[in-house]
Scaffold this motif. Structure first.
Motif, short mmCIF file in Angstrom:
data_model
loop_
_atom_site.label_atom_id
_atom_site.label_comp_id
_atom_site.label_asym_id
_atom_site.label_seq_id
_atom_site.Cartn_x
_atom_site.Cartn_y
_atom_site.Cartn_z
N ASP A 1 -5.95 -7.70 -1.60
CA ASP A 1 -5.05 -7.27 -2.67
C ASP A 1 -5.18 -8.12 -3.92
OD1 ASP A 1 -3.94 -9.51 -1.44
OD2 ASP A 1 -1.93 -8.68 -1.25
N SER B 1 -0.47 -6.09 -0.54
CA SER B 1 -0.90 -5.05 0.39
C SER B 1 -1.88 -5.66 1.38
CB SER B 1 -1.56 -3.89 -0.37
OG SER B 1 -1.97 -2.87 0.53
N ASP C 1 -9.01 -4.29 2.59
CA ASP C 1 -8.67 -2.87 2.69
C ASP C 1 -9.90 -2.05 3.04
OD1 ASP C 1 -10.15 -2.59 0.34
OD2 ASP C 1 -8.38 -2.48 -0.95
N SER D 1 0.40 -2.14 4.95
CA SER D 1 -0.38 -1.42 3.93
C SER D 1 0.17 -0.02 3.70
CB SER D 1 -1.85 -1.33 4.38
OG SER D 1 -2.38 -2.61 4.65
N ARG E 1 -1.68 3.13 1.75
CA ARG E 1 -3.07 2.79 1.47
C ARG E 1 -4.02 3.65 2.29
NH1 ARG E 1 -4.37 0.69 -2.72
NH2 ARG E 1 -5.98 -0.68 -1.89
#
Length: 295
Positions: free
Chosen positions: A158, A168, A152, A119, A122
């Motif tokens: 993603d 990601s 996330d 990631s 991020r």
């Protein structure tokens, strides 16, 4: 038999299936008919209720595309996916327990080296993950293929985001010659399963929340072994006892430890607090395959 009624219709349908050439298909369809007819007799639906059910299934199919699988989500939230998983994965001692694949696995993921960041750039707490892959009852496995994906810091995968031009929180690495692996990413967070469609309607109608506890997905494959599909769940998460898809198992709940600023195990300087996770996976050997002793 033409004088069909509620008492004779099931036998009539089963008789029409008697010449099904594939024995397994005949077994499956006959069981489906018996249970479906039994369900109908049990609830005695009105025509309006049956039309609602047909409409629900139609809309469930219409929600499916290459980014979303509403039927898998329905299976998950009814506990059917975990029941199928349990029947198909009776594990020996030393093998990591399995859980659902989930609707967000996709074939498109980058091949990454050990130590890579899944990631990069991020937001979210930095997380260092390391572990090993072994054969249950045997030694470490070199070159095991490890697919990884997770939500996330906002609770999205993603494939749910429109502001990303590359994968990601997703990637594939391989265990090294000693069966070890390690990578960086961001701390996963709890998130709701998609609930803007028919499955969400069902959850609301039954007064259930749509949330899953925070977790990392792993799919690990190696020659001579069953492919392992599992999660690692964050210890202490508020949704462990009410996971919307019934996927939590005690052995998969692990600490994602807070670490003080300093140097990470791979030598990365960490000026702020970060998290770490260590886990050793065991793969089930295929029937007739002796456990390997590589390390």
């Amino acid at each position: 038999m033409s004088d069909l009624n509620e008492h004779t219709i099931t036998d009539a349908v089963l008789a029409r299936l008697a010449h099904t050439p594939d024995p397994r298909m005949r077994t499956v369809v006959e069981s489906l008919v018996r249970h479906l007819h039994g369900f109908i007799r049990d609830i005695e639906p009105t025509f309006a209720e049956w039309q609602t059910a047909i409409d629900f299934l139609t809309r469930t199919g219409q929600m499916c595309d290459d980014k979303r699988q509403e039927f898998i989500l329905l299976s998950d939230t009814l506990g059917a996916s975990m029941l199928v998983d349990a029947i198909n994965h009776r594990m020996p001692a030393g093998a990591t327990e399995t859980t659902v694949l989930g609707p967000f696995f996709v074939e498109e993921r980058p091949e990454l080296p050990n130590g890579a960041d899944l990631s990069p750039g991020r937001d979210g707490e930095r997380l260092f993950v390391r572990g090993t892959v072994s054969s249950a009852g045997g030694g470490r496995i070199a070159g095991a293929q490890i697919d990884l994906w997770h939500s996330d810091s906002d609770g999205y995968y993603d494939v749910q985001r429109h502001d990303l031009d590359a994968p990601s929180g997703r990637g594939r690495i391989r265990s090294d010659e000693e069966g070890r692996f390690w990578f960086w990413t961001t701390q996963p967070t709890p998130y709701p399963v998609p609930h803007d469609g028919p499955v969400g309607e069902l959850l609301r109608a039954t007064q259930r929340h749509p949330y899953r506890p925070a977790h990392l997905h792993f799919m690990i494959a190696a020659p001579g072994h069953e492919t392992l599909v599992t999660h690692l769940f964050v210890e202490g998460d508020a949704y462990l006892d009410s996971d919307a898809v019934f996927g939590v198992k005690d052995s998969l709940v692990v600490p994602f430890k807070y670490e003080h600023p300093g140097t990470a195990p791979d030598g990365t300087p960490m000026p702020a607090r970060w998290r770490s996770l260590t886990y050793d996976f065991g793969l089930k050997p295929l029937a007739g395959t002796a456990p390997e002793h590589r390390a």
